[in-house]
Design a protein around this motif. Structure first.
Motif, PDB file in Angstrom:
ATOM      1  N   ASN A 116      35.815 -23.651 -22.477  1.00  0.00           N
ATOM      2  CA  ASN A 116      36.090 -24.816 -21.641  1.00  0.00           C
ATOM      3  C   ASN A 116      37.065 -24.427 -20.532  1.00  0.00           C
ATOM      4  O   ASN A 116      37.589 -23.316 -20.522  1.00  0.00           O
ATOM      5  N   HIS A 150      29.813 -24.372 -19.295  1.00  0.00           N
ATOM      6  CA  HIS A 150      30.699 -23.313 -19.781  1.00  0.00           C
ATOM      7  C   HIS A 150      30.121 -22.561 -20.976  1.00  0.00           C
ATOM      8  O   HIS A 150      30.656 -21.507 -21.349  1.00  0.00           O
ATOM      9  N   LEU A 154      38.204 -33.674 -22.511  1.00  0.00           N
ATOM     10  CA  LEU A 154      37.184 -33.593 -21.461  1.00  0.00           C
ATOM     11  C   LEU A 154      37.052 -34.935 -20.732  1.00  0.00           C
ATOM     12  O   LEU A 154      36.980 -34.985 -19.497  1.00  0.00           O
ATOM     13  N   LEU A 204      37.028 -31.260 -28.410  1.00  0.00           N
ATOM     14  CA  LEU A 204      36.750 -31.088 -26.991  1.00  0.00           C
ATOM     15  C   LEU A 204      36.574 -32.413 -26.251  1.00  0.00           C
ATOM     16  O   LEU A 204      36.919 -32.537 -25.072  1.00  0.00           O
ATOM     17  N   ILE A 259      30.009 -29.342 -20.709  1.00  0.00           N
ATOM     18  CA  ILE A 259      30.130 -28.475 -21.894  1.00  0.00           C
ATOM     19  C   ILE A 259      29.182 -27.293 -21.797  1.00  0.00           C
ATOM     20  O   ILE A 259      29.577 -26.131 -22.015  1.00  0.00           O
TER      21      ILE A 259
END
Length: 400
Positions: A249, A287, A265, A261, A284
């Motif tokens: 990330n 990456h 985010l 996450l 997501i």
């Protein structure tokens, strides 16, 4: 030289302190958030933290292969909120009309919709009911940020982000939006799990095939997958791998688990996202591209594929397998070919033959839509559907 060394050491200290701060915030978020609840009132178990022993990843790889094996029960999830209960029922109806393998439906619905959905499913005849089981789950989000998640993009749309944490006992899952209809057996899509390599844990179709008219590459204010992004309306999910994987990330130097996450985010990008949870999914996999399998557009065929002329070559060659009526086209006259398919499924009676109650009315209605671009190529909607009917309807074999 000594000054450079001191500056370098100071930068390293600041970087280390930043990582420690982010990790402490993540632990605080996990400790403060109440656990998600399952349909029967039990709390969903949490996945392991960084300090817990790692589970055997080889197990997950074996399970991904087993997901596509013949005879295993297929798990399908849908989320219904607001006025979406009729769409959800029609979606499930299209699944059981054409499929032969056993299915388990995970239906996430607001309280006021649950009774209607149960009544409809329970009213279907026994020969249809024996194809599937179902569980109705309440819609649930982490308590600390429940309001933010529930209002993101459309009501309840972001529920799909939390399926790995809610459906703890499910290994592999097919998630679909309510405005989706199957035109081929579900098991054919389920078999794409067999194509996953050891790194992949989800599969989706591109958001668009033509970059000149695509949305993400022209307007997005955040990272997105590939050239034109991905569409999350039809999504294969290996939940076991999603629970175990560490995701790269742009917030920390270390990988984060899926559940760790999501909140950071959202807070980083909430002012820059237009399509809610789909945008977060794009970030997501931007990456982590190695974790995604991209399947062809005929598994998630939308108005964008025909509204300006045909731009989904797999559909031209093989036909449309899954029809996605986003932007409300199932309920308006903007794309009558899409609405014709939806109405044919909705009005079909299981007590009548598929040809008389579904195929013939559908062909008649599609022939009335040739004044639109999508209507001119609507034969792609039924190209493989006729093949499926040959194996499921005696009357079709007689008339063919």
């Amino acid at each position: 030289m000594r000054r450079y060394a001191q500056a370098l050491a100071l930068c390293a200290v600041f970087a280390l302190l930043s990582v420690l701060y982010v990790l402490s915030e993540l632990r605080a978020n996990r400790a403060a958030a109440p656990p998600l609840r399952l349909a029967d009132g039990r709390h969903a178990k949490r996945t392991r933290s960084h300090g817990e022993p790692r589970r055997d990843v080889r197990n997950a790889a074996q399970k991904s292969v087993s997901a596509g094996k013949q005879g295993e029960e297929m798990h399908l999830a849908v989320v219904a909120c607001g006025t979406r209960q009729e769409e959800a029922v029609s979606l499930l109806k299209s699944a059981v009309m054409l499929s032969q393998r056993a299915m388990r439906f995970h239906i996430f619905a607001e309280d006021q919709l649950q009774s209607h959905i149960k009544t409809v499913l329970d009213s279907w005849p026994d020969f249809i009911r024996q194809k599937f089981n179902y569980i109705v789950h309440p819609v649930s989000f982490p308590g600390q940020h429940q309001r933010e998640w529930s209002k993101l993009f459309k009501p309840c749309a972001s529920q799909r982000l939390f399926l790995p944490m809610i459906l703890k006992e499910v290994d592999s899952l097919l998630y679909v939006d309510t405005d989706v209809l199957f035109l081929r057996p579900v098991e054919l899509l389920w078999e794409l799990f067999m194509q996953f390599n050891s790194s992949q844990l989800a599969a989706m179709a591109p958001e668009h095939e033509e970059p000149r008219i695509a949305w993400y590459n022209r307007f997005a204010r955040h990272p997105y997958y590939g050239t034109t992004g991905i569409n999350s309306g039809v999504m294969l999910m290996n939940l076991t791998r999603m629970r175990q994987a560490l995701f790269k990330n742009d917030m920390t130097a270390v990988g984060l688990h899926w559940e760790e996450l999501l909140v950071p985010l959202l807070h980083k990008y909430k002012l820059n996202i237009t399509w809610g949870d789909q945008d977060l999914i794009n970030i997501i996999f931007h990456h982590n591209p190695e974790k995604l399998l991209v399947f062809p557009c005929h598994w998630n065929y939308r108005p964008d594929h025909c509204i300006y002329g045909s731009n989904c070559s797999p559909a031209e060659q093989e036909g449309v397998f899954v029809l996605h009526g986003n932007r409300g086209v199932f309920h308006s006259e903007k794309q009558p070919a899409f609405r014709a398919v939806y109405e044919a499924v909705r009005q079909h009676s299981f007590l009548e033959d598929l040809v008389k109650s579904f195929w013939s009315p559908l062909e008649e209605k599609l022939n009335e839509t040739t004044h639109t671009y999508c209507g001119q190529i609507s034969h792609l909607f039924t190209k493989r559907l006729s093949q499926t009917l040959r194996t499921t309807s005696p009357d079709y074999r007689t008339q063919a």
